[in-house]
Write an enzyme that holds these catalytic residues in place. Sequence first.
Site, PDB file in Angstrom:
ATOM      1  N   GLY A  77      86.766  38.724  31.537  1.00  0.00           N
ATOM      2  CA  GLY A  77      86.841  38.189  30.176  1.00  0.00           C
ATOM      3  C   GLY A  77      85.562  38.471  29.408  1.00  0.00           C
ATOM      4  O   GLY A  77      85.142  39.608  29.275  1.00  0.00           O
TER       5      GLY A  77
ATOM      6  N   SER B 215      87.817  35.475  36.073  1.00  0.00           N
ATOM      7  CA  SER B 215      87.367  34.694  37.222  1.00  0.00           C
ATOM      8  C   SER B 215      86.768  33.375  36.757  1.00  0.00           C
ATOM      9  O   SER B 215      86.018  33.336  35.781  1.00  0.00           O
ATOM     10  CB  SER B 215      86.317  35.481  38.014  1.00  0.00           C
ATOM     11  OG  SER B 215      85.732  34.647  38.999  1.00  0.00           O
TER      12      SER B 215
ATOM     13  N   VAL C  22      73.158  39.069  26.505  1.00  0.00           N
ATOM     14  CA  VAL C  22      71.870  39.702  26.248  1.00  0.00           C
ATOM     15  C   VAL C  22      71.843  40.103  24.784  1.00  0.00           C
ATOM     16  O   VAL C  22      72.402  41.109  24.387  1.00  0.00           O
ATOM     17  CB  VAL C  22      71.666  40.939  27.135  1.00  0.00           C
ATOM     18  CG1 VAL C  22      70.323  41.587  26.826  1.00  0.00           C
ATOM     19  CG2 VAL C  22      71.726  40.539  28.600  1.00  0.00           C
TER      20      VAL C  22
ATOM     21  N   LYS D 292      73.250  39.043   9.079  1.00  0.00           N
ATOM     22  CA  LYS D 292      72.161  39.931   9.494  1.00  0.00           C
ATOM     23  C   LYS D 292      72.146  41.159   8.580  1.00  0.00           C
ATOM     24  O   LYS D 292      73.128  41.891   8.513  1.00  0.00           O
ATOM     25  CB  LYS D 292      72.362  40.355  10.955  1.00  0.00           C
ATOM     26  CG  LYS D 292      71.396  41.418  11.454  1.00  0.00           C
ATOM     27  CD  LYS D 292      71.760  41.830  12.875  1.00  0.00           C
ATOM     28  CE  LYS D 292      70.947  43.014  13.367  1.00  0.00           C
ATOM     29  NZ  LYS D 292      71.356  43.439  14.726  1.00  0.00           N
TER      30      LYS D 292
ATOM     31  N   PRO E  93      67.170  48.895   7.557  1.00  0.00           N
ATOM     32  CA  PRO E  93      68.168  48.193   6.745  1.00  0.00           C
ATOM     33  C   PRO E  93      69.585  48.644   7.040  1.00  0.00           C
ATOM     34  O   PRO E  93      69.837  49.788   7.443  1.00  0.00           O
ATOM     35  CB  PRO E  93      67.774  48.599   5.320  1.00  0.00           C
ATOM     36  CG  PRO E  93      67.261  50.004   5.483  1.00  0.00           C
ATOM     37  CD  PRO E  93      66.569  50.031   6.834  1.00  0.00           C
TER      38      PRO E  93
ATOM     39  N   LEU F 271      79.750  46.123  29.936  1.00  0.00           N
ATOM     40  CA  LEU F 271      78.690  46.384  30.904  1.00  0.00           C
ATOM     41  C   LEU F 271      79.172  47.227  32.070  1.00  0.00           C
ATOM     42  O   LEU F 271      78.376  47.919  32.707  1.00  0.00           O
ATOM     43  CB  LEU F 271      78.124  45.059  31.428  1.00  0.00           C
ATOM     44  CG  LEU F 271      77.490  44.132  30.372  1.00  0.00           C
ATOM     45  CD1 LEU F 271      76.981  42.854  31.040  1.00  0.00           C
ATOM     46  CD2 LEU F 271      76.372  44.825  29.619  1.00  0.00           C
TER      47      LEU F 271
ATOM     48  N   THR G 212      73.573  47.216  19.876  1.00  0.00           N
ATOM     49  CA  THR G 212      74.702  48.150  19.900  1.00  0.00           C
ATOM     50  C   THR G 212      75.752  47.827  20.954  1.00  0.00           C
ATOM     51  O   THR G 212      76.749  48.550  21.052  1.00  0.00           O
ATOM     52  CB  THR G 212      74.182  49.581  20.140  1.00  0.00           C
ATOM     53  OG1 THR G 212      73.351  49.589  21.306  1.00  0.00           O
ATOM     54  CG2 THR G 212      73.390  50.077  18.948  1.00  0.00           C
TER      55      THR G 212
END
Length: 501
Positions: free
Chosen positions: A11, A38, A46, A77, A97, A332, A343
């Site tokens: 997930g 799980s 992160v 942002k 920017p 990941l 990113t």
Amino acid sequence: MNAKQVLIVGGGTAGWMTALIMARSWIKLGFEISLLESPDVGIIGVGEGSTPALKQFFDKLDIKEEEWMPECNATYKCGISFDNWSTKPGCESYFHPFASTMDMHTLKFFIHNARMRVSGVNVYAHPNRFFLSAQIAEKNLSPIAHYNFPFDVLYGYHFDAVLLGQFLKKKAIAMGIEYRVGHLQDVILNESGDIESIKLDDGDSIGADFFVDCTGFRSLLSQQALKTPFKSFSNNLFNNAAVAMPTAIGDLIPSQTVSTALKHGWAWKIPLTNRVGNGYVYSSDFCSADDAEFELRERLGLLDADVPVCHLKMKIGQVEKHWNHNCLAVGLSQGFIEPLEATALFLVQQTAAIFVEMFEAGKFTAEYRDKFNKRIYDHFEGVRDYIVTHYKTSSRSDTEYWRANTKDQADVSETMKILYSAWMNGLDIQAEVKRLRIENYYTAPSWICIFAGMGIFPSEKRLRAASPGESIFSFDNLDDFLKRCSLNFDDHKNYLEQNFK
């Protein structure tokens, strides 16, 4: 292969974002999409920032900001400030920017001055003064303009990654994703090497036509079961660990991320509505976890405070095949580039969206698999190049870490070498970025910002005065123009409080 049953294993933000992207296009085609999560594996957050691409994700799903932002303590942002990366006078900080339609009035002046400055002409070329987004961020304003200002400013978000994952989970289940809870114990392959099913620790097994690996750095399906090779970026991205801790939010809520270079890496500062997220990304080859925590606590004035921290390890690089056999790696599990430019979710979004696009063009065929893998592989390489440029253009040399990062150009890509050479020779960076076909990763203005912001110019001693033809505009007029434009934006904190109660 006619894949109609898709199982997403894992997930978190990556898994649920992928589920939503696939569900939007495929559930109406009769696909059965399930996600197995799980109960024992936590979510790694992160960094808690995004690029403007995240707004496109929500817009395509017709999810309004007033629905998701309050649930995730989210803020806006406008870009990222990079502090103390350069030691060159006047370039100790610069702002990267996000684009604005107002750039059409100011970008040409920035590019002109940057090229003149590289050519040895004494003109001002630091990026901060040329962009509306920089003005908005400097004044802690929201990037949402008043209705009588018909010009857009692109923006990303800051958010609580755990809360965002929970929000996306809720939306995906409502859209028709089947949710299952269980702990993966084994991956069963068939004779052709494809994944046939996965076995859970309770003895149950789940089969599917196609699998999506969102199991994090462990990459249980792609790297462990299918033995997909992994390409490390450790030769030029040294950072492999982080320590994070929160602090209280103040009276102001900034609309920018701040990245500050420290002794052995860099620290992030990310404002949410309820706290500030702080972290230190560093290399364990140059700094221990205890030393990193000490440096971060000292920086925040929390050496003796009872504030818990979270220590994280990072595996930097990418798999050589993001789609291998009947498995797609996302998040990941497919790779990670340190969060300097936020990113991570952008690459998740690109991977899932391009995969859906490739399916609609050619189904699950080997031809489209190869095309897909090249696109995603090149995307990781393109983002990696821009991140590496931050280190290679730094003028710091105060620690062994920085000396190692900046020592030579031998471990950079040919693309980076070409761009750096073009910049130093005063060539048209816009034309080079287009010729190299890398504008989908970072645009020419971003490359010019990093070179100019880091002060990559000839020595001051070599500069000559600008001729009338080389000094083509008035800074008084430019400053006044951007100042007046910024009057159309409200205080960031006030905007959030008034619109997202």
